[in-house]
Design an enzyme around this catalytic site. Sequence first.
Site, mmCIF file in Angstrom:
data_model
loop_
_atom_site.group_PDB
_atom_site.id
_atom_site.type_symbol
_atom_site.label_atom_id
_atom_site.label_comp_id
_atom_site.label_asym_id
_atom_site.label_seq_id
_atom_site.Cartn_x
_atom_site.Cartn_y
_atom_site.Cartn_z
ATOM 1 N N HIS A 95 0.786 -1.215 0.408
ATOM 2 C CA HIS A 95 -0.649 0.137 0.261
ATOM 3 C C HIS A 95 1.204 1.157 0.177
ATOM 4 C CE1 HIS A 95 0.268 -0.330 4.609
ATOM 5 N NE2 HIS A 95 0.370 1.299 4.558
ATOM 6 N N ASP A 126 0.105 -7.430 1.912
ATOM 7 C CA ASP A 126 0.757 -5.585 1.644
ATOM 8 C C ASP A 126 2.124 -5.879 1.716
ATOM 9 O OD1 ASP A 126 0.902 -3.222 2.087
ATOM 10 O OD2 ASP A 126 -0.336 -3.480 3.862
ATOM 11 N N SER A 208 4.605 2.870 7.489
ATOM 12 C CA SER A 208 4.455 1.647 7.094
ATOM 13 C C SER A 208 5.543 1.519 6.058
ATOM 14 C CB SER A 208 2.960 1.867 6.429
ATOM 15 O OG SER A 208 2.146 1.911 6.318
#
Length: 359
Positions: A95, A126, A208
């Site tokens: 992402h 992911d 992230s």
Amino acid sequence: MGFSRAVTRMAAALTLVAVTSCGGVAGSLKGSSPAARTATASPSVSGAPEAAALESTFERVIKRVLPAIVQITTTTGLGSGVVYDTAGHIVTNAHVVGKAREFQVTLATGGKPRRATLVNTFPAGDLAMIKVDDPSGLAPATFGRSAQLQVGQIVLAMGNPLGFSGSVTQGIVSALGRTVSGQGPTGTPGATITNAIQTSAPINPGNSGGALVDLSGQVIGIPTLAAVDPELGAAPGIGFAIPSDTATDVAGQIIKFGRVVNSRRAALGVRVGTAVDADGNPIGAVVGALTPGSGAEKAGIKPGDVIVSVGGVRTPTANALSQVLATLRPGDKTQVQVLHPDGRTSTVTVILNELPPTE
């Protein structure tokens, strides 16, 4: 990229947000793992000598690992990444890269941003890998074994929260074995993370793709999700990381084959959405299409059928179905309860396939 995805527990309405900064698409996530071991206590240090020793350990670990943490910038936002090897490969979240194919990578030590390109992604887990054109001076991180983690271990989260490069937060491993999954922008199932590491180390937008590190200086997870209460906002101290064992497996496959060739994940072989009753309450995962030759097709499941349970576990939503399947393995036989369009219910035995890496 501004992702902070939210995890919604079965008993507590929390939303998990993917932690990318600036212009990311936030999706709703749900998490559940009743058997997971959980710790809520914060680490305490008594006495000046012990505190000094702990501080010294923190300083040593940060000095060792931080040079391996990079900032990844796209046209829509930014996230973090971990230098994987001296060839210039960098591990991050799927992402974080989104639909981009080119990136600007900035080292924690500073300097001019370097151009990088996408190697490949594994959206189902992911994870993604990019590669910088100029790998000179890169300092690869050391990846540890997440399977050896224990609840209560002190960990550090390193990344670029809110664009503050080279930031470090501290906490503990709060729980192990979580299963958390996301929901895409159209309501379709997003990434499902198995064996996720729950941590109290603060994880904010921009973290992230960074590193969750133990006190030996080894990367044991990739911070990915932070919990958000839909009514109260951020839920401090509840974050989730992809285990390093999963990250290194995916990274190794992408480097060797150019893509993930073995997802190690189970699949029914169906495309589904969430079915609702007349009051709008979710009742199951409605089948929109089947993969030819899949276990579901061979078992007689058809488009329009609604999957209400798998292996005795209810699947009221498409995300719930993804979470149940994440606990199973390709080749497993499982009982699937189906609600047919005419109102009949039946239970069929399905031999699970392997989840294609692109799903």
